[in-house]
Design a protein around this motif. Sequence first.
Motif, PDB file in Angstrom:
ATOM      1  N   UNK A 150       0.827  -1.202   0.000  1.00  0.00           N
ATOM      2  CA  UNK A 150       0.000   0.000   0.000  1.00  0.00           C
ATOM      3  C   UNK A 150       0.866   1.259   0.000  1.00  0.00           C
ATOM      4  N   UNK A 151       1.902   1.243   0.803  1.00  0.00           N
ATOM      5  CA  UNK A 151       2.801   2.395   0.885  1.00  0.00           C
ATOM      6  C   UNK A 151       3.478   2.649  -0.466  1.00  0.00           C
ATOM      7  N   UNK A 153       2.422   1.726  -3.441  1.00  0.00           N
ATOM      8  CA  UNK A 153       1.438   2.143  -4.442  1.00  0.00           C
ATOM      9  C   UNK A 153       1.050   3.608  -4.259  1.00  0.00           C
ATOM     10  N   UNK A 154       0.854   4.024  -2.998  1.00  0.00           N
ATOM     11  CA  UNK A 154       0.479   5.419  -2.747  1.00  0.00           C
ATOM     12  C   UNK A 154       1.623   6.360  -3.109  1.00  0.00           C
ATOM     13  N   UNK A 155       2.847   5.986  -2.761  1.00  0.00           N
ATOM     14  CA  UNK A 155       4.019   6.783  -3.120  1.00  0.00           C
ATOM     15  C   UNK A 155       4.098   6.959  -4.635  1.00  0.00           C
ATOM     16  N   UNK A 156       3.772   5.892  -5.355  1.00  0.00           N
ATOM     17  CA  UNK A 156       3.791   5.949  -6.822  1.00  0.00           C
ATOM     18  C   UNK A 156       2.714   6.898  -7.345  1.00  0.00           C
ATOM     19  N   UNK A 157       1.491   6.735  -6.862  1.00  0.00           N
ATOM     20  CA  UNK A 157       0.373   7.530  -7.383  1.00  0.00           C
ATOM     21  C   UNK A 157       0.509   9.010  -7.028  1.00  0.00           C
ATOM     22  N   UNK A 158       0.958   9.308  -5.788  1.00  0.00           N
ATOM     23  CA  UNK A 158       0.976  10.693  -5.323  1.00  0.00           C
ATOM     24  C   UNK A 158       2.222  11.460  -5.752  1.00  0.00           C
ATOM     25  N   UNK A 159       3.353  10.778  -5.895  1.00  0.00           N
ATOM     26  CA  UNK A 159       4.616  11.485  -6.125  1.00  0.00           C
ATOM     27  C   UNK A 159       5.231  11.160  -7.478  1.00  0.00           C
ATOM     28  N   UNK A 160       5.460   9.871  -7.748  1.00  0.00           N
ATOM     29  CA  UNK A 160       6.302   9.507  -8.883  1.00  0.00           C
ATOM     30  C   UNK A 160       5.560   9.465 -10.211  1.00  0.00           C
ATOM     31  N   UNK A 161       4.329   8.965 -10.243  1.00  0.00           N
ATOM     32  CA  UNK A 161       3.587   8.942 -11.512  1.00  0.00           C
ATOM     33  C   UNK A 161       3.327  10.364 -12.036  1.00  0.00           C
ATOM     34  N   UNK A 162       2.912  11.330 -11.187  1.00  0.00           N
ATOM     35  CA  UNK A 162       2.777  12.705 -11.696  1.00  0.00           C
ATOM     36  C   UNK A 162       4.091  13.274 -12.212  1.00  0.00           C
ATOM     37  N   UNK A 163       5.201  12.899 -11.576  1.00  0.00           N
ATOM     38  CA  UNK A 163       6.499  13.378 -12.060  1.00  0.00           C
ATOM     39  C   UNK A 163       6.814  12.780 -13.425  1.00  0.00           C
ATOM     40  N   UNK A 184      -4.271  -0.156  -4.877  1.00  0.00           N
ATOM     41  CA  UNK A 184      -4.990   0.741  -3.975  1.00  0.00           C
ATOM     42  C   UNK A 184      -6.503   0.560  -4.078  1.00  0.00           C
ATOM     43  N   UNK A 185      -7.026   0.302  -5.275  1.00  0.00           N
ATOM     44  CA  UNK A 185      -8.466   0.126  -5.476  1.00  0.00           C
ATOM     45  C   UNK A 185      -8.709  -1.104  -6.348  1.00  0.00           C
ATOM     46  N   UNK A 186      -8.460  -2.299  -5.822  1.00  0.00           N
ATOM     47  CA  UNK A 186      -8.522  -3.522  -6.638  1.00  0.00           C
ATOM     48  C   UNK A 186      -9.893  -3.783  -7.251  1.00  0.00           C
ATOM     49  N   UNK A 187     -10.974  -3.507  -6.519  1.00  0.00           N
ATOM     50  CA  UNK A 187     -12.310  -3.803  -7.045  1.00  0.00           C
ATOM     51  C   UNK A 187     -12.629  -2.925  -8.253  1.00  0.00           C
ATOM     52  N   UNK A 188     -12.364  -1.639  -8.168  1.00  0.00           N
ATOM     53  CA  UNK A 188     -12.631  -0.727  -9.277  1.00  0.00           C
ATOM     54  C   UNK A 188     -11.731  -1.054 -10.467  1.00  0.00           C
ATOM     55  N   UNK A 189     -10.477  -1.398 -10.190  1.00  0.00           N
ATOM     56  CA  UNK A 189      -9.537  -1.753 -11.253  1.00  0.00           C
ATOM     57  C   UNK A 189     -10.072  -2.936 -12.059  1.00  0.00           C
ATOM     58  N   UNK A 190     -10.487  -4.005 -11.365  1.00  0.00           N
ATOM     59  CA  UNK A 190     -10.945  -5.203 -12.070  1.00  0.00           C
ATOM     60  C   UNK A 190     -12.275  -4.957 -12.790  1.00  0.00           C
ATOM     61  N   UNK A 191     -13.120  -4.070 -12.245  1.00  0.00           N
ATOM     62  CA  UNK A 191     -14.391  -3.759 -12.897  1.00  0.00           C
ATOM     63  C   UNK A 191     -14.147  -3.089 -14.251  1.00  0.00           C
TER      64      UNK A 191
END
Length: 705
Positions: A150-151, A153-163, A184-191
């Motif tokens: 989780x840590x 994935x969140x680091x990726x989404x909040x910091x590195x992917x925007x960069x 971070x959101x497995x159910x929405x991802x698979x949907x």
Amino acid sequence: METATRATPEFTATLTAAQAALLDLGAEHSVLAAAIEAAESVAALTQDIDLAVATALHWTRVSGSVREPTAQETRLNANALQLATELARLGQLHLPANWAAKRALNGQQAETVRKMLLAVAADPRLVVARLAEQLVWLRHARELAEPERQRLALETREILAPLANRLGVWNLKWELEDLAFRYLEPEEYHRIAHAISERRVDRERYIQSVCALLERELRQAGVMSVIYGRPKHIYSIARKMQRKHVGFEQLFDVRAVRIVVESIADCYAALGVVHGLWHYLPGEFDDYIATPKGNEYRSIHTAVIGPEGKSLEVQIRSRAMHEQAEFGVAAHWRYKEGGTRDAGYERKIEWVRRVLDPTQSADLDGDPIERLKLELFADRIYAMTPRGEVVDLPRGATPLDFAYHVHTDLGHRCRGAKINGRIVPLNQPLANGQVVEIITGKQAAPSRDWLSPEQGFLAAARSRAKVRSWFRRVDQSSHLASGRESLERELARAGVGNELIAPLVRELRADSAEDLLRLIGEGEISTSALTQAIARARSPVAEPLAVRARRQPRAGRSPVAIEGVGDLPITMARCCGPVPPEAIAGYLTLGRGVTIHRARCASLLRMRALKPERVLAVEWTMDADRVLPVRIRVEAFDRRGLLRDVSDVMALEKLSIEGVNSDTDPHDRIATIVMRTAVRDHEQLGRVLQRLGAVPNVLRAQRLT
């Protein structure tokens, strides 16, 4: 930067040799496989073999599976070893230590971490290596414990992917976002993945066939073009559904292509080809060439029913429009992310993107990496708290500035500081990436020395304002006692007594002697200002108060009155450039009237020693209609728009610039601007210098004598 290169024989041989060297150093096979995966990603994006090897070495070092090589046994390139060391600095920048699962990261803190990553990197390509490493970590995240996953994935989404988005590293950005979304959101991802009902590889093959068909048809129509295509990734689809409040079936840009042509006429010709091939979807056509967006973005957007009956978005723009969208004010990441604009940071991002893009960096003068080091982030420092939070400070900031930026009370209680675990003076300038720990006392006790520019405790005006505010809040009697102590100490140093207090009240524009003590005690009058006022008040040409009271200022438009002398031509000395209300004296010349000097002018003192009878007592008439010439010197880190901002300050004070000379040192990029202007008095000059000193990037502003 959508580069993907085939491995060359040289790269394959180098990487094979690096693998053998890492195995000799004790690397485990499972760790080495992931390290090589990261290295290959870096090589595909940067085409830099040394950086790829450095990435593999850093990966194995982080895993703890290799020992440090000795000088005799290393077979790795020295440049790769150095890059691995630099990359380790970037690897230390993560989420704050106090982060907990299910807790979003503060947006401002995430932005500061992204800025710090670029500022700390000696070479911007190291940031790409850091992103590639993060991608490999995410690919293998199933093996990690849930909190760590989780840590990550969140680091990726909040910091590195925007960069990655801002740097234009699209291939990394899409996969980083999708993997982080999956954890971070497995159910929405698979949907959404189920709704797409296609594998990404099938969607990519579909886009490639569409691009090939369009390229052929446009060539036959005589339209020269470059065509890009991409299947929209899962996270992007989720965000668009959320932003537009629509379902998946209402999205028509799950598959998209972009056509870049040479001219506006070609844009509309390409549109005709597209609509001639496929039926367009009503309501999905936007002409941003005829009606540009508010951020000056221009392009044609249309949606059609493409091959196999699948919806397809097509964007058409000219090469100039594409440059504007990628690097100008309309850049894609700005309007996608929103938020307030930071023009300086946006310029730095544009520079880094051009350096990373081989087609752009070839157009840059000189060594783009060296120029990047000199120009970018030279005005900011990014330091970290022991918990991993990043603090954004101006260049030259000290541990004391750091403390006041974190919290005002922390600054008031600051007694010492450690940088990277070592105790340092409070006035030591900070460097990028340092970890700063503040040593505090129980009670708030700022020092008045912190306000002295000469001692260099505080570089930020915001920090100095907090110290002054504290002194204003303490007991009034303490102000008076402290001010009296400071005044008596400076008078004693100057060898004079209390007889100078009355002249000092006038010199420093206080209402009374008690008001003077209060201003000194509150820190409104600094020690250096007090020392200079004492020197002016005890000037050898200063007249007794009774004589000054008897003498009346002359009427007329002359800026000075000369005792016992009729009308004579007046000239302001260029050697010292006196300005009201400084103590002055006149020197009678042969044929040129009286030259006015500052009382302590070295030239005047030499002439006084030779011909004392020519020195005349003079005083300012303070005629509001007269102005006096001065020269002002400004030193600053060079940047675009610096001279314009300096001129704006002069215009704000309604001063005309009679002459200006600007020069920039090519080594340290320090610009020196010397201006000739005219001011009414010393108060206006001080106000101008203060405002010039507050201009971004300005190091100092001073009057030349």
